[in-house]
Write an enzyme that holds these catalytic residues in place. Structure first.
Site, PDB file in Angstrom:
ATOM      1  N   LYS A 134       0.825  -1.214   0.000  1.00 33.12           N
ATOM      2  CA  LYS A 134       0.000   0.000   0.000  1.00 33.12           C
ATOM      3  C   LYS A 134       0.854   1.256   0.000  1.00 33.12           C
ATOM      4  O   LYS A 134       0.455   2.269  -0.557  1.00 33.12           O
ATOM      5  CB  LYS A 134      -1.001  -0.010   1.162  1.00 33.12           C
ATOM      6  CG  LYS A 134      -2.077  -1.065   0.976  1.00 33.12           C
ATOM      7  CD  LYS A 134      -3.371  -0.758   1.703  1.00 33.12           C
ATOM      8  CE  LYS A 134      -4.422  -1.810   1.323  1.00 33.12           C
ATOM      9  NZ  LYS A 134      -5.618  -1.787   2.172  1.00 33.12           N
ATOM     10  N   LYS A 193      -4.239 -11.969  -6.906  1.00 33.43           N
ATOM     11  CA  LYS A 193      -5.530 -12.077  -6.219  1.00 33.43           C
ATOM     12  C   LYS A 193      -6.528 -11.077  -6.799  1.00 33.43           C
ATOM     13  O   LYS A 193      -6.163  -9.948  -7.138  1.00 33.43           O
ATOM     14  CB  LYS A 193      -5.280 -11.859  -4.721  1.00 33.43           C
ATOM     15  CG  LYS A 193      -6.326 -11.037  -4.002  1.00 33.43           C
ATOM     16  CD  LYS A 193      -6.006 -10.775  -2.560  1.00 33.43           C
ATOM     17  CE  LYS A 193      -6.238  -9.285  -2.280  1.00 33.43           C
ATOM     18  NZ  LYS A 193      -7.016  -8.970  -1.099  1.00 33.43           N
ATOM     19  N   LYS A 196     -10.617  -5.580  -4.793  1.00 33.47           N
ATOM     20  CA  LYS A 196     -11.608  -4.552  -5.083  1.00 33.47           C
ATOM     21  C   LYS A 196     -10.965  -3.315  -5.665  1.00 33.47           C
ATOM     22  O   LYS A 196     -11.619  -2.510  -6.301  1.00 33.47           O
ATOM     23  CB  LYS A 196     -12.425  -4.092  -3.887  1.00 33.47           C
ATOM     24  CG  LYS A 196     -12.141  -4.626  -2.581  1.00 33.47           C
ATOM     25  CD  LYS A 196     -13.233  -4.158  -1.621  1.00 33.47           C
ATOM     26  CE  LYS A 196     -12.896  -4.597  -0.235  1.00 33.47           C
ATOM     27  NZ  LYS A 196     -12.693  -3.571   0.729  1.00 33.47           N
TER      28      LYS A 196
HETATM   29  P1  ATP Z   1      -8.394  -3.931  -1.316  1.00 40.50           P
HETATM   30  O1  ATP Z   1      -8.235  -4.348  -2.737  1.00 40.50           O
HETATM   31  O2  ATP Z   1      -9.123  -2.618  -1.152  1.00 40.50           O
HETATM   32  O3  ATP Z   1      -7.154  -4.062  -0.490  1.00 40.50           O
HETATM   33  P2  ATP Z   1      -9.602  -6.477  -0.750  1.00 40.50           P
HETATM   34  O4  ATP Z   1     -10.383  -6.852  -1.958  1.00 40.50           O
HETATM   35  O5  ATP Z   1      -8.343  -7.185  -0.488  1.00 40.50           O
HETATM   36  O6  ATP Z   1      -9.426  -4.931  -0.672  1.00 40.50           O
HETATM   37  P3  ATP Z   1     -10.466  -6.517   2.010  1.00 40.50           P
HETATM   38  O7  ATP Z   1     -11.446  -5.553   2.565  1.00 40.50           O
HETATM   39  O8  ATP Z   1      -9.045  -6.269   2.308  1.00 40.50           O
HETATM   40  O9  ATP Z   1     -10.627  -6.655   0.449  1.00 40.50           O
HETATM   41  O10 ATP Z   1     -10.852  -7.982   2.437  1.00 40.50           O
HETATM   42  C1  ATP Z   1     -12.081  -8.384   2.935  1.00 40.50           C
HETATM   43  C2  ATP Z   1     -12.105  -9.890   3.096  1.00 40.50           C
HETATM   44  O11 ATP Z   1     -12.177 -10.515   1.815  1.00 40.50           O
HETATM   45  C3  ATP Z   1     -10.884 -10.496   3.777  1.00 40.50           C
HETATM   46  O12 ATP Z   1     -11.286 -11.571   4.615  1.00 40.50           O
HETATM   47  C4  ATP Z   1     -10.061 -10.999   2.646  1.00 40.50           C
HETATM   48  O13 ATP Z   1      -9.215 -12.045   3.043  1.00 40.50           O
HETATM   49  C5  ATP Z   1     -11.136 -11.472   1.688  1.00 40.50           C
HETATM   50  N1  ATP Z   1     -10.673 -11.441   0.310  1.00 40.50           N
HETATM   51  C6  ATP Z   1     -10.324 -10.351  -0.394  1.00 40.50           C
HETATM   52  N2  ATP Z   1      -9.983 -10.671  -1.654  1.00 40.50           N
HETATM   53  C7  ATP Z   1     -10.110 -12.016  -1.749  1.00 40.50           C
HETATM   54  C8  ATP Z   1      -9.902 -12.962  -2.808  1.00 40.50           C
HETATM   55  N3  ATP Z   1      -9.485 -12.574  -3.992  1.00 40.50           N
HETATM   56  N4  ATP Z   1     -10.134 -14.270  -2.542  1.00 40.50           N
HETATM   57  C9  ATP Z   1     -10.564 -14.675  -1.336  1.00 40.50           C
HETATM   58  N5  ATP Z   1     -10.788 -13.828  -0.301  1.00 40.50           N
HETATM   59  C10 ATP Z   1     -10.562 -12.527  -0.490  1.00 40.50           C
END
Ligand code: ATP
Ligand code: LTN
Length: 333
Positions: free
Chosen positions: A115, A197, A200
């Protein structure tokens, strides 16, 4: 709250729209776990501001995420559902835990490094302190388990380290939590770059399927998903990451096992396979989206859920905080 049940804690940040990765890796599992554990599910808005947010958008996404939890089947009669900033104990315990956390270990955290690189203009203290706030979240509720995606492994590890450090320095105060990963879908990958991965806030919007995407968009994104050139549909994440990722997604949304899914498509072409995955995801998301919109129109109900959640959460959190204050020598009235 049943005393015989173990305690579970998890949260999602109200940043951006959620993807099917968040759904599969997090919220969907909550609906299965809520019957077996005493659950606390938070909307982590204090974590969200470690990256600059637009106030009106953050406010709107907060309610939208709550409505989504509910639409996915998280039940406020069974769980405590609340907004992190409604319980001041999070910030208070975070401060104490900061004194049990080393600057060096925070600088080495993967997410902090990622980040910082992505937001070089705003490497703020909160971004570095993110894992300590997350440890405070978990430890306040004496959680036994923390269901998260694999990307959160390091954060749960640090929460365990901090808990043990505190317990060793004083006496047993915090339960040392365990991360809980699901067998299928702990890591859903980007449709355009299956080595990465699905996120969002990824750069390529075609790589992520958002829970708010309409049917045509969902089907189009799956149709364009990157696969490989050997034209065989089987589960093998090492050599066939794209196809395996699609099989995992299909398995979750169809309720079939990965093996059943692979068998169903063996001998079929990639085109039919990708269309079928798109269809099943769109079919499954449509009722969730409709229910989310319905709930968003009933603000008094959503406020009521948050109010009840904040009261329940604050009660549990303050009990732990008061123990901590006593142990560290804060004079109490
Ligand atoms: P950002 O991209 O804004 O960092 P993010 O998509 O990683 O966000 P978070 O809010 O950090 O989302 O994560 C929320 C939950 O979703 C966490 O438990 C995280 O482990 C899970 N998660 C996020 N992306 C994935 C993915 N691609 N596969 C499985 N679980 C996920
Ligand atoms: N950092 C988490 C969200 C989160 C969380 C938590 C998850 C904040 N506090 C406590 C589990 C337990 C994420 O998924 N990005």
């Amino acid at each position: 709250m049943e005393e015989s049940k173990k305690f579970l804690y998890s949260a999602v940040q109200p940043t951006n729209n959620l993807t099917i990765g968040n759904y599969i890796g997090a919220i969907r599992n909550w609906t299965m776990l809520q019957n077996d554990y005493n659950c606390y599910f938070a909307i982590a808005n204090m974590h969200a501001i470690t990256v600059r947010q637009t106030p009106a958008v953050l406010r709107q996404r907060t309610l939208s995420l709550l409505a989504l939890y509910l639409a996915c089947g998280v039940d406020p009669e069974k769980c405590t559902l609340y907004l992190q900033s409604h319980v001041p104990a999070h910030a208070e315990l975070c401060w104490v835990l900061n004194t049990f956390t080393y600057v060096g270990e925070m600088e080495r955290m993967t997410q902090f490094k990622d980040k910082s690189a992505r937001h070089a203009e705003n490497i703020n203290m909160g971004l570095m302190d993110y894992p300590v706030l997350m440890a405070a979240d978990i430890l306040l509720y004496q959680a036994d388990v923390v269901p998260v995606g694999l990307d959160q492994r390091q954060h749960v590890e640090i929460a365990r380290d901090i808990a043990q450090r505190f317990n060793n320095a004083y006496s047993p105060t915090f339960k040392v939590p365990e991360a809980l990963y699901m067998k299928v879908g702990a890591k859903i990958n980007d449709l355009q770059d299956p080595a990465k991965k699905m996120s969002k806030s990824g750069e390529n919007p075609n790589g992520s399927v958002f829970l708010s995407d309409d049917r045509d968009t969902i089907i189009r994104k799956f149709r364009r998903a990157v696969t490989d050139s050997d034209l065989e549909i089987r589960y093998d994440p090492e050599t066939k990451p794209g196809v395996s990722n699609l099989l995992s997604i299909y398995s979750v949304f169809s309720g079939k096992t990965v093996e059943e899914a692979a068998a169903e498509f063996s001998g079929k072409g990639y085109g039919d396979f990708k269309a079928a995955v798109g269809e099943v995801v769109a079919d499954r998301l449509a009722p969730i989206q409709a229910q989310q919109q319905k709930l968003l129109a009933d603000k008094p109900y959503l406020d009521g859920v948050l109010k009840k959640g904040a009261d329940g959460a604050a009660y549990a959190a303050n009990k732990t905080l008061s123990k901590v204050y006593k142990k560290i020598g804060f004079y109490q009235l």
